[in-house]
Design a protein around this motif. Structure first.
Motif, PDB file in Angstrom:
ATOM      1  N   THR A  76       0.837  -1.204   0.000  1.00  0.00           N
ATOM      2  CA  THR A  76       0.000   0.000   0.000  1.00  0.00           C
ATOM      3  C   THR A  76       0.872   1.254   0.000  1.00  0.00           C
ATOM      4  O   THR A  76       2.035   1.226   0.415  1.00  0.00           O
ATOM      5  CB  THR A  76      -0.931   0.022   1.221  1.00  0.00           C
ATOM      6  N   ILE A  77       0.275   2.371  -0.478  1.00  0.00           N
ATOM      7  CA  ILE A  77       1.019   3.623  -0.627  1.00  0.00           C
ATOM      8  C   ILE A  77       0.427   4.743   0.232  1.00  0.00           C
ATOM      9  O   ILE A  77       1.135   5.451   0.922  1.00  0.00           O
ATOM     10  CB  ILE A  77       1.023   4.076  -2.115  1.00  0.00           C
ATOM     11  N   TYR A  78      -0.916   4.861   0.197  1.00  0.00           N
ATOM     12  CA  TYR A  78      -1.566   6.045   0.756  1.00  0.00           C
ATOM     13  C   TYR A  78      -2.004   5.836   2.205  1.00  0.00           C
ATOM     14  O   TYR A  78      -2.346   4.730   2.616  1.00  0.00           O
ATOM     15  CB  TYR A  78      -2.779   6.426  -0.092  1.00  0.00           C
ATOM     16  N   GLU A  79      -2.009   6.934   2.954  1.00  0.00           N
ATOM     17  CA  GLU A  79      -2.503   6.895   4.329  1.00  0.00           C
ATOM     18  C   GLU A  79      -3.991   7.227   4.409  1.00  0.00           C
ATOM     19  O   GLU A  79      -4.647   6.925   5.400  1.00  0.00           O
ATOM     20  CB  GLU A  79      -1.710   7.882   5.201  1.00  0.00           C
ATOM     21  N   ASP A  80      -4.532   7.868   3.364  1.00  0.00           N
ATOM     22  CA  ASP A  80      -5.964   8.199   3.350  1.00  0.00           C
ATOM     23  C   ASP A  80      -6.802   6.935   3.418  1.00  0.00           C
ATOM     24  O   ASP A  80      -6.406   5.882   2.891  1.00  0.00           O
ATOM     25  CB  ASP A  80      -6.332   8.965   2.065  1.00  0.00           C
ATOM     26  N   LYS A  81      -7.984   7.060   4.027  1.00  0.00           N
ATOM     27  CA  LYS A  81      -8.901   5.919   4.132  1.00  0.00           C
ATOM     28  C   LYS A  81     -10.277   6.350   3.637  1.00  0.00           C
ATOM     29  O   LYS A  81     -10.953   7.145   4.283  1.00  0.00           O
ATOM     30  CB  LYS A  81      -9.010   5.430   5.580  1.00  0.00           C
ATOM     31  N   PRO A  98      -8.253   4.395  -2.033  1.00  0.00           N
ATOM     32  CA  PRO A  98      -7.050   5.080  -2.511  1.00  0.00           C
ATOM     33  C   PRO A  98      -6.080   4.144  -3.234  1.00  0.00           C
ATOM     34  O   PRO A  98      -5.307   4.577  -4.092  1.00  0.00           O
ATOM     35  CB  PRO A  98      -6.424   5.624  -1.218  1.00  0.00           C
ATOM     36  N   GLU A  99      -6.131   2.848  -2.906  1.00  0.00           N
ATOM     37  CA  GLU A  99      -5.182   1.882  -3.471  1.00  0.00           C
ATOM     38  C   GLU A  99      -5.730   1.100  -4.659  1.00  0.00           C
ATOM     39  O   GLU A  99      -4.954   0.608  -5.475  1.00  0.00           O
ATOM     40  CB  GLU A  99      -4.784   0.863  -2.386  1.00  0.00           C
TER      41      GLU A  99
END
Length: 636
Positions: free
Chosen positions: A174-179, A202-203
């Motif tokens: 995974t790359i993003y911290e947004d949920k 986001p992924e």
């Protein structure tokens, strides 16, 4: 972490966990599976629950495959297996699945192939290296299943590369911290047809279904919108079932550049290929432009990954998919998505039936968790109450009896998959029990081949039907009452025969197929009856006849149009539908183990979607919506 680093880490863990006597040659991802290649698979098989323990500790689907060098060549393996397995098993065929290191052994008595406590299976594996999987010989041979198997076998090297590429993409990290979680509705919203939905985080991008509008084949899902372009930005396509309004345009994705996985159940894969090839063949025969060619059907097939009910599978870095029985047609599935590590759970029902039918158990309701539900509303209107299945069967038999008495024929336009087999079982039982006269029941179109596929997957049928077939020795599908119509001359013979009969013919909405020839010939005669047992979409010929049109224009040779007089009796027998009615839809939500926070209604005429959404809100006080096509709804 890259997928190569991840593989290295997993290999170290596996070496720690397995006994020292097991010689691991290699491990790699093939699609969602973690494949462990071993030089001595027999030792692995004798190590008890090691695979289950590995799967639990690593949280991966694991398959142990023998090093190809340890496998006997197929022809040699066949002869060895024949010597090991007692003759009473009555082996009828072999299929060597090199992708999974399995040999499928078809036999009249698969229990004999297994042996007491699996002793024969272990002996086979030790002798040939292949992992044996016995299956019961289907009473009707399916050309489709044979062709699919042979094609996948011929494409095994290419498929291996495809699956490796898919595996790397699934486990890319995974790359993003947004949920967040959202769904864009690309077709099938406030309408029936062209079902297509995009689930995004986001992924990940997951496309659920990609169907054609059966009432207007030129109307496709909104596949050009920025959210899914380029097509290869999609991580996976999930097909809930094989009806064309859910899978009919899947090959278009491959025509225009998609090269990712397609997840579906094994029966859905086979039925889908059958229906897609028939779809383009009929369109071409009728002079309509085809949206794709057979090569695109084959390309899609190469990318299929089959999952049985209840198997949890990683399909992207942050999404796991599980299929559950939907009770609609053979192999139909409710697609449940587990997002993140317990972040959110959402299910797409596809088409579902919340009632036990002649073929299937009712739709599944016990999900581990469920926050969001996207459900069909085909019969979601306030007046959409269907009779019970028993009442429907009685009405159908009464219509047939009265038509026979006046010397007429009964024409039942039906989908090749689902309703045909339901009606066949009812008719077989009625003839066997002398409830209607012993008249021929003609099967035209793809019904016979679709029925053959049903016989190949008895584990997807309900327990009553399996008991009838395996323990009582009665297989309704192979009754002598059924007569296959496999040529235009045979069709003409059926039409010209003056004696009463029942004709089941595709397509179910009279929008093409062999049913049209019967309809043209039988419609003017008031002795005959046409019986609708399935949903008739707006804009189809079936809906017009159902509404009472007495004259209908139909295309004829030379580009002209003939007007056909409809003097035959027109009957609609509700209750055979594979869709849930209003009561069943509401009861389904009531019966869920966990009540969702948000419910979206789709796959229904505009008023049906809105009325069902309103009723669910008033009844359960949950947030509901009936979105339009191209809307995006955020769930988290």
């Amino acid at each position: 972490m890259s997928s190569k680093e991840y593989i290295k880490q997993l290999k170290e863990k596996i070496v720690e966990l397995v006994p020292e006597n097991i010689k691991i040659k290699n491990i790699e991802f093939e699609g969602p599976l973690l494949v462990i290649y071993v030089e001595n698979p027999q030792e692995f098989a004798d190590s008890g629950d090691i695979i289950r323990k590995l799967a639990k500790d690593l949280r991966k689907r694991i398959i142990v495959r023998p090093d190809p060098k340890s496998l006997k060549p197929p022809e040699e393996a066949k002869e060895i297996i024949k010597k090991i397995v007692p003759e009473e098993a009555q082996i009828t065929g072999f299929f060597f699945d090199e992708e999974n290191g399995e040999v499928i052994i078809e036999a009249e008595k698969p229990g004999v192939v297994i042996g007491k406590n699996g002793v024969t299976l272990r002996e086979i594996m030790k002798a040939v290296g292949w992992s044996p999987r016995p299956v019961r010989t289907a009473p009707i041979k399916s050309k489709t299943i044979e062709n699919v198997r042979n094609f996948l076998l011929a494409s095994r090297e290419e498929r291996k590369e495809i699956l490796k590429r898919i595996g790397e993409r699934i486990h890319r990290g995974t790359i993003y911290e947004d949920k967040w979680v959202r769904v864009t509705f690309l077709g099938g919203s406030r309408e029936v047809g062209r079902s297509c939905y995009l689930l995004q985080t986001p992924e990940s991008k997951i496309l659920i279904d990609c169907g054609v509008n059966v009432g207007n084949i030129h109307q496709s899902p909104y596949l050009y919108v920025p959210e899914i372009q380029p097509l290869d930005s999609i991580d996976a396509v999930v097909i809930t079932h094989a009806h064309l309004d859910h899978c009919g345009l899947l090959p278009v994705l491959f025509k225009y550049g998609y090269r990712g996985p397609v997840y579906l159940t094994p029966p859905t894969r086979d039925l889908m290929v059958l229906l897609q090839l028939d779809f383009i063949e009929v369109a071409g025969r009728e002079g309509n432009p085809t949206p794709y060619e057979s090569q695109h059907v084959r390309e899609a097939l190469k990318h299929t990954i089959t999952l049985d009910y209840g198997v949890v599978t990683d399909i992207s870095p942050d999404i796991r998919l599980t299929f559950y029985n939907a009770g609609h047609i053979l192999g139909s599935a409710i697609a449940h998505f587990h997002i993140g590590e317990g972040l959110y759970n959402i299910a797409f029902t596809g088409d579902f039936k919340f009632e036990k039918t002649r073929l299937f158990d009712r739709a599944h309701t016990h999900f581990p968790r469920l926050e969001g539900l996207i459900m069909e509303a085909t019969y979601g209107g306030s007046e959409d109450f269907q009779p019970s299945r028993k009442e429907a069967e009685e009405k159908l038999l009464e219509v047939i009896r009265s038509t026979i008495e006046r010397g007429g024929k009964v024409l039942i336009p039906t989908f090749a998959v689902g309703r045909s087999q339901e009606v066949m079982i009812v008719l077989e039982e009625a003839i066997r029990n002398k409830r209607i006269e012993e008249i021929p029941v003609y099967l035209d179109g793809m019904i016979y081949e679709a029925t053959a596929i049903h016989t190949a997957y008895p584990e997807y049928l309900n327990s009553n039907l399996r008991d009838l077939i395996f323990h009582q020795g009665i297989n309704p599908f192979i009754s002598e009452s059924f007569v296959r119509v496999d040529s235009s001359s045979k069709r003409q013979e059926v039409i010209e025969d003056d004696s009463p009969s029942v004709i089941l013919a595709t397509s179910g909405m009279l929008n093409g197929g062999p049913v049209m020839e019967y309809f043209k010939a039988l419609a003017p005669d008031e002795r005959n009856t046409i019986v609708f047992v399935g949903y008739q979409a707006e804009g189809t010929l079936g809906r017009r006849i159902q509404k009472g049109w007495k004259e209908v224009p139909l295309p004829s040779a030379g580009g002209k149009r003939d007007v056909v007089e409809v003097n035959m009796q027109v009957e609609t027998v509700d209750g055979f539908s594979g869709h849930s009615d209003r009561r069943q839809l509401l009861n389904y939500v009531r019966s869920l183990k966990q009540r969702p926070e948000k419910i979206i209604t789709i796959h229904g005429d505009e008023n049906k979607c809105i009325e069902l959404a309103s009723a669910l809100y008033k009844t359960y006080r949950v947030e509901t919506r009936a979105p339009m096509n191209l809307e995006t709804v955020r769930f988290l």
